[in-house]
Design an enzyme around this catalytic site. Structure first.
Site, PDB file in Angstrom:
ATOM      1  CD  GLU A 173       4.391 -13.950  -9.944  1.00 37.17           C
ATOM      2  OE1 GLU A 173       5.224 -14.633  -9.330  1.00 37.17           O
ATOM      3  OE2 GLU A 173       3.308 -13.582  -9.455  1.00 37.17           O
ATOM      4  CD  GLU A 292      -0.383 -15.518 -10.366  1.00 35.31           C
ATOM      5  OE1 GLU A 292      -0.025 -15.567  -9.166  1.00 35.31           O
ATOM      6  OE2 GLU A 292       0.279 -16.006 -11.294  1.00 35.31           O
TER       7      GLU A 292
HETATM    8  O1  AHR Z   1      -0.649 -18.464  -7.367  1.00 32.53           O
HETATM    9  C1  AHR Z   1       0.518 -18.961  -6.761  1.00 32.53           C
HETATM   10  C2  AHR Z   1       1.788 -18.384  -7.357  1.00 32.53           C
HETATM   11  O2  AHR Z   1       1.881 -17.032  -7.038  1.00 32.53           O
HETATM   12  C3  AHR Z   1       1.911 -18.414  -8.852  1.00 32.53           C
HETATM   13  O3  AHR Z   1       2.413 -19.611  -9.345  1.00 32.53           O
HETATM   14  C4  AHR Z   1       2.884 -17.305  -9.127  1.00 32.53           C
HETATM   15  O4  AHR Z   1       2.707 -16.729 -10.385  1.00 32.53           O
HETATM   16  C5  AHR Z   1       2.651 -16.339  -7.984  1.00 32.53           C
HETATM   17  O5  AHR Z   1       3.835 -15.930  -7.397  1.00 32.53           O
END
Ligand code: AHR
Length: 512
Positions: A173, A292
């Site tokens: 990110e 994610e």
């Molecule tokens: O999964 C929680 C967080 O969400 C992670 O660390 C990040 O990559 C995302 O913003």
């Protein structure tokens, strides 16, 4: 009663079910690692301190790959802190989650745990506070057989064989202002390119993932992907996508249509990546790593007050999931399957305790959250080819996504194994839906089993004291009349129906 229909044909396919679609994510965050997968002293822990009850649930979940060590944590992490004799490992301040990191669990433990869980490791390198040198050192330590200072150090640390990690994320990110070492697209694109080039000198066969946007609502979404890929397109195999869904201002209809949002997000990233390919006159079609995704009640979480006192392993975002959440998660997984021609890897974030399908208590039990069930059932059943269905279902207006279908259907066809699996969801909160499936193009089939996640109470959840309050139930009203499948989906439900050629011996879904 609502009515819908679909047509499935074995000759019309999207692509093969990617094994990595059923990935998950372990971050050094909250209690995912400490008292999640790792808790020396727990009654179920093995000699390495890995919780056996959690390992059993990870295997049952059917997870195929696990991304590690973050997440935002990765952007400030020094991997060297987590290897070697435990007593010599430093305690550090983790700036991402305002937590004390003891480093008692690190790379070598993760690889050992991954082998024991029978999952493929996926590592993220730190491109926040670090860069090319640390990434290449980590790769050499992990994957080089022997004969160098770093690879020999791994051997001294007890790992004689290389870890052989095949898939690597180039940061995490990096478009997010919250990220330690946040970068502009130009800065990140250059750094990712140089890191990828150097890593490929060590091993040209690695699979590398460039960071896409943190979510589709980022102001730079689209432009970020375009600019980053202009730099790094030739050196990477994947671009990443992240998305978390929750009801906003009580808007449950839009929340239930999260899969529609995910589908549009995927389509936009595919279009952007292909536009970069077109500008370069390249035939390459980049894959997507949705590394994610989940339901996350993020608006309930204030990171500034989460752990003011730098504690190790605090309770962070331990969302308790409901039936409603499970139906949404089942639907999101259906979208990932339907888009698996381009989405070749995905990670449900996260695996244990932190917005997770598995919960555990320190010194106590581990249990399955509601979202565990659609994931486990899909991972166990989806095999072979994803079919390109034709679907006709009623729709409803939503605030967030406009007119959206009230139901979805995805099917996989495993010709050698002889099973057709139909996944279906009814997003109506109050009306059941009948679905008529035209299966006329298949040889004679029979229904092997049918189950669903639904409940009179959409808020029902699983807890330590009532861990099986919500489990998949037998789906009634499933009939096959000749080649016509008749399904009755309860309101707010997710279902999986397995069929097999009627002359084939019945068999249960086998673990992947
Ligand atoms: O999964 C929680 C967080 O969400 C992670 O660390 C990040 O990559 C995302 O913003």
């Amino acid at each position: 009663m609502l009515d819908g229909s679909f047509v499935a044909h074995p000759g019309f396919t999207v692509g093969s079910v990617p094994a990595r679609l059923f990935g998950s994510f372990v971050e050094h965050m909250g209690r995912c690692v400490y008292t999640g997968i790792y808790e020396p002293g727990h009654t179920s822990a093995d000699g390495d301190g890995f919780r056996g009850d959690v390992l059993d649930l990870v295997r049952e979940l059917g997870v195929t790959s696990v991304r590690y060590p973050g997440g935002n944590f990765a952007s400030g992490y020094r991997w060297e802190d987590g290897v070697g004799p435990r007593e010599g490992r430093p305690q550090r301040l983790d700036l991402a989650w305002h937590t004390l990191e003891t480093n008692q669990f690190g790379l070598d433990e993760f690889i050992r745990w991954a082998r024991r869980a029978d999952v493929e490791p996926m590592l993220a390198v730190n491109l926040g506070t670090r860069g090319v040198a640390a990434a290449v050192d980590l790769l050499e330590y992990s994957n080089h057989p022997s004969g160098t200072t770093l690879s020999d150090r791994r051997i001294v640390h007890g790992a004689a064989d290389p870890h052989d990690v095949r898939i690597w994320c180039l940061g995490n990110e990096m478009d997010g202002p919250w990220q330690i070492g946040h970068k502009t697209a130009g800065e990140y694109g250059r750094l990712a390119m140089e890191t990828a080039k150097a890593m490929r000198r060590l091993d040209p066969t690695l699979e590398l993932v460039a960071c896409g946007s943190s979510h589709a609502g980022m102001p730079t979404f689209g432009a970020w992907e375009s600019q980053v890929l202009e730099e790094v397109f030739d050196e990477v195999d994947f671009i990443s996508l992240h998305a978390y869904y929750e009801p906003i201002d009580g808007d449950v209809a839009s929340f239930l249509a999260s899969a529609v949002g995910m589908d549009r997000f995927i389509a936009s990233v595919v279009a952007t990546a292909d536009a970069v390919a077109a500008r370069r006159r390249s035939p390459k079609r980049l894959s997507l790593s949705f590394d994610e995704w989940n339901v996350w009640y993020a608006r309930r979480f204030d990171p500034t007050v989460a752990t003011p006192d730098w504690r190790p392993a605090p309770r962070l975002i331990e969302d308790e999931y409901s039936v409603l959440d499970a139906v949404v998660v089942g639907g999101l997984l259906m979208t990932l399957l339907r888009r698996s021609d381009r989405v070749r890897a995905a990670s449900l974030a996260q695996l244990v305790n932190v917005i997770a399908p598995i919960r555990s208590e320190p010194g106590g039990p581990a249990w399955r959250q509601t979202i565990f069930h659609p994931f486990a059932q899909t991972a166990a059943r989806a095999r072979g080819q994803v079919l390109d269905l034709r679907l006709s279902v009623p729709s409803q207006p939503t605030r967030r996504y406009g007119e959206t279908p009230l139901a979805d259907v995805v099917a996989t066809w495993d010709e050698p194994g002889g099973s057709l699996v139909v996944f279906a969801t009814n997003r109506s909160l109050d009306e059941p839906m009948t679905l008529a499936g035209d299966l006329g193009a298949f040889a004679r089939l029979e229904v092997v089993d049918a189950l669903a996640v639904y409940d009179d109470d959409q808020n029902a959840s699983n807890t330590a004291s009532d861990p099986d309050r919500v489990i998949p139930r037998r789906l009634e009203g499933v009939e096959l009349h000749g080649s016509r499948l008749h399904l009755e989906l309860p309101p707010l439900s997710w279902a999986a129906v397995t069929l097999a050629p009627s002359d084939a011996p019945r068999r249960d879904a086998e673990p992947r």
